[in-house]
Every structure is written in C-alpha cells, then in structure tokens.
Design a protein around this motif. Structure first.
Motif, PDB file in Angstrom:
ATOM      1  N   LEU A 157       0.829  -1.203   0.000  1.00 20.08           N
ATOM      2  CA  LEU A 157       0.000   0.000   0.000  1.00 20.08           C
ATOM      3  C   LEU A 157       0.863   1.253   0.000  1.00 20.08           C
ATOM      4  N   PHE A 158       0.483   2.195  -0.860  1.00 17.29           N
ATOM      5  CA  PHE A 158       1.205   3.449  -1.014  1.00 17.29           C
ATOM      6  C   PHE A 158       0.238   4.613  -0.881  1.00 17.29           C
ATOM      7  N   PRO A 159       0.663   5.730  -0.277  1.00 17.85           N
ATOM      8  CA  PRO A 159      -0.194   6.913  -0.265  1.00 17.85           C
ATOM      9  C   PRO A 159      -0.250   7.518  -1.666  1.00 17.85           C
ATOM     10  N   THR A 160      -1.393   8.124  -1.996  1.00 18.07           N
ATOM     11  CA  THR A 160      -1.522   8.793  -3.287  1.00 18.07           C
ATOM     12  C   THR A 160      -2.403  10.027  -3.149  1.00 18.07           C
ATOM     13  N   ASN A 161      -2.109  11.007  -3.962  1.00 19.67           N
ATOM     14  CA  ASN A 161      -2.937  12.205  -4.070  1.00 19.67           C
ATOM     15  C   ASN A 161      -3.803  12.157  -5.319  1.00 19.67           C
ATOM     16  N   THR A 162      -3.715  11.055  -6.069  1.00 18.32           N
ATOM     17  CA  THR A 162      -4.500  10.896  -7.300  1.00 18.32           C
ATOM     18  C   THR A 162      -5.280   9.583  -7.255  1.00 18.32           C
ATOM     19  N   PRO A 163      -6.232   9.460  -6.320  1.00 17.09           N
ATOM     20  CA  PRO A 163      -6.960   8.189  -6.179  1.00 17.09           C
ATOM     21  C   PRO A 163      -7.772   7.796  -7.412  1.00 17.09           C
ATOM     22  N   HIS A 164      -8.140   8.759  -8.238  1.00 15.09           N
ATOM     23  CA  HIS A 164      -8.927   8.458  -9.434  1.00 15.09           C
ATOM     24  C   HIS A 164      -8.142   7.647 -10.467  1.00 15.09           C
ATOM     25  N   ARG A 190     -14.068   8.462  -8.456  1.00 12.64           N
ATOM     26  CA  ARG A 190     -14.079   9.873  -8.851  1.00 12.64           C
ATOM     27  C   ARG A 190     -13.921  10.771  -7.633  1.00 12.64           C
ATOM     28  N   GLN A 191     -14.547  10.388  -6.548  1.00 19.43           N
ATOM     29  CA  GLN A 191     -14.473  11.132  -5.289  1.00 19.43           C
ATOM     30  C   GLN A 191     -14.233  10.142  -4.165  1.00 19.43           C
ATOM     31  N   THR A 192     -13.280  10.441  -3.276  1.00 20.42           N
ATOM     32  CA  THR A 192     -13.035   9.580  -2.129  1.00 20.42           C
ATOM     33  C   THR A 192     -12.160  10.307  -1.117  1.00 20.42           C
ATOM     34  N   ASN A 193     -12.260   9.869   0.119  1.00 19.99           N
ATOM     35  CA  ASN A 193     -11.349  10.344   1.158  1.00 19.99           C
ATOM     36  C   ASN A 193     -10.214   9.349   1.377  1.00 19.99           C
ATOM     37  N   LEU A 194     -10.252   8.232   0.662  1.00 20.15           N
ATOM     38  CA  LEU A 194      -9.218   7.211   0.818  1.00 20.15           C
ATOM     39  C   LEU A 194      -7.873   7.747   0.335  1.00 20.15           C
ATOM     40  N   LYS A 195      -6.806   7.381   1.032  1.00 20.16           N
ATOM     41  CA  LYS A 195      -5.472   7.882   0.715  1.00 20.16           C
ATOM     42  C   LYS A 195      -4.494   6.793   0.294  1.00 20.16           C
TER      43      LYS A 195
END
Length: 169
Positions: free
Chosen positions: A54-61, A82-87
């Motif tokens: 698992l890696f953090p991302t600022n582009t979940p889409h 398209r929309q999420t609070n998941l990181k």
C-alpha cells in the motif's frame, strides 16, 4: 471486448497454480528497491492469502484504492473512484496458490461481462469470501506510474529529488 488483466494473468494458471505470485504493474517503478523483497517476507511470515503493498496517493482516481478498518485491516476496495477520502492505493501484491485458484474459478464462472474486470474486483470478491488479506504499508516509499510520457517525466523528477535529499552522489 477487453476482458481485463485478471484474464491475462489467468492464461498462466496451468504453470503457476501451486506457486506464490509476486505482482507489480509493468509500467511502474517502486522505491525503495527492496520493497518487493520486504513485502514477500511479510507475506510469508503472516500466512496471508494475499498481501498488498500500500502506497499513499494524491490521485486516487487513477488507482485501486484500499479502505482500512479501525484495526488497520483491509475492509474494502474501490477502483479509480471519482471522489473519495481514501489515501492508500495498492501498488504491488504477493498471493498464495489458494488465491490463484480462487481467481481461476471466479473468472471461469463469469458468463457475461458488462465491464472490464480489474484485479480490485477479484480482491474484493476474495475479501467477501473470507480470504485473509495482509496490508503492507510501504513507509517512505514511492509508487511511480510511468505509463505515459508525463508520468515518466514526473517519476524521473521525483527520483532525482529523492536521491538529492538522501545525499546520494
């Protein structure tokens, strides 16, 4: 019709059905370079059916996103929301022969497809079937998608910044 990556992976079923599989997208760079080795060691020590890096991302889409519950265990998968609070996105995986066999049976049971099947679909189905998932959060690591010229250029820039900040000559 494009069936999806799981079907491509399943083409090798007869050769790998008893093996532990390490998986990473072919158009990615993962740092640090020992991430896969550490993840497979974690996978083997945990006894999990599936271990996800698992890696953090600022582009979940752009990615398969992972939801963790309050205990830090994987509780859901959402592919390219398209929309999420998941990181956290999953970027690499290790799985047992048990999951490879599950994937083979699951794909064989699909009679009609309304959309492309992605690995997150299989992971969610396995989670719902009670398979044991182990998260492997890559601390201080980076997942670089290099599938487009723009993302390749961004990855080269990020890697150069990592080297300059770590004092590597």
């Amino acid at each position: 019709q494009l069936l999806g990556m799981p079907f491509a992976l399943d083409l090798s079923f007869h050769r790998v059905k008893e093996s532990t599989i390490l998986f990473s997208m072919p158009d990615t760079l993962i740092t640090p370079i020992d991430t896969m080795a550490k993840m497979v060691e974690h996978h083997q020590n945990s006894g999990a059916d599936i271990t996800l890096g698992l890696f953090p991302t600022n582009t979940p889409h752009k990615f398969g996103m992972v939801k963790l519950n309050e205990d830090g265990q994987i509780s859901d998968f959402i592919d390219k929301p398209r929309q999420t609070n998941l990181k956290l996105m999953w970027g690499c995986a290790a799985w047992s022969a048990k999951f490879t066999q599950f994937m083979h049976k699951y794909l064989a049971g699909l009679s009609t497809l309304s959309k492309e099947v992605v690995l997150s679909d299989l992971f969610l189905a396995a989670l719902e079937a009670g398979y044991y998932f182990e998260p492997f959060q890559v601390k201080n690591g980076h997942y670089h998608d290099i599938g487009t010229p723009e993302s390749f250029q961004a990855a080269v820039y990020d890697l150069a910044l990592q080297q300059s900040s770590s004092g590597i000559d």
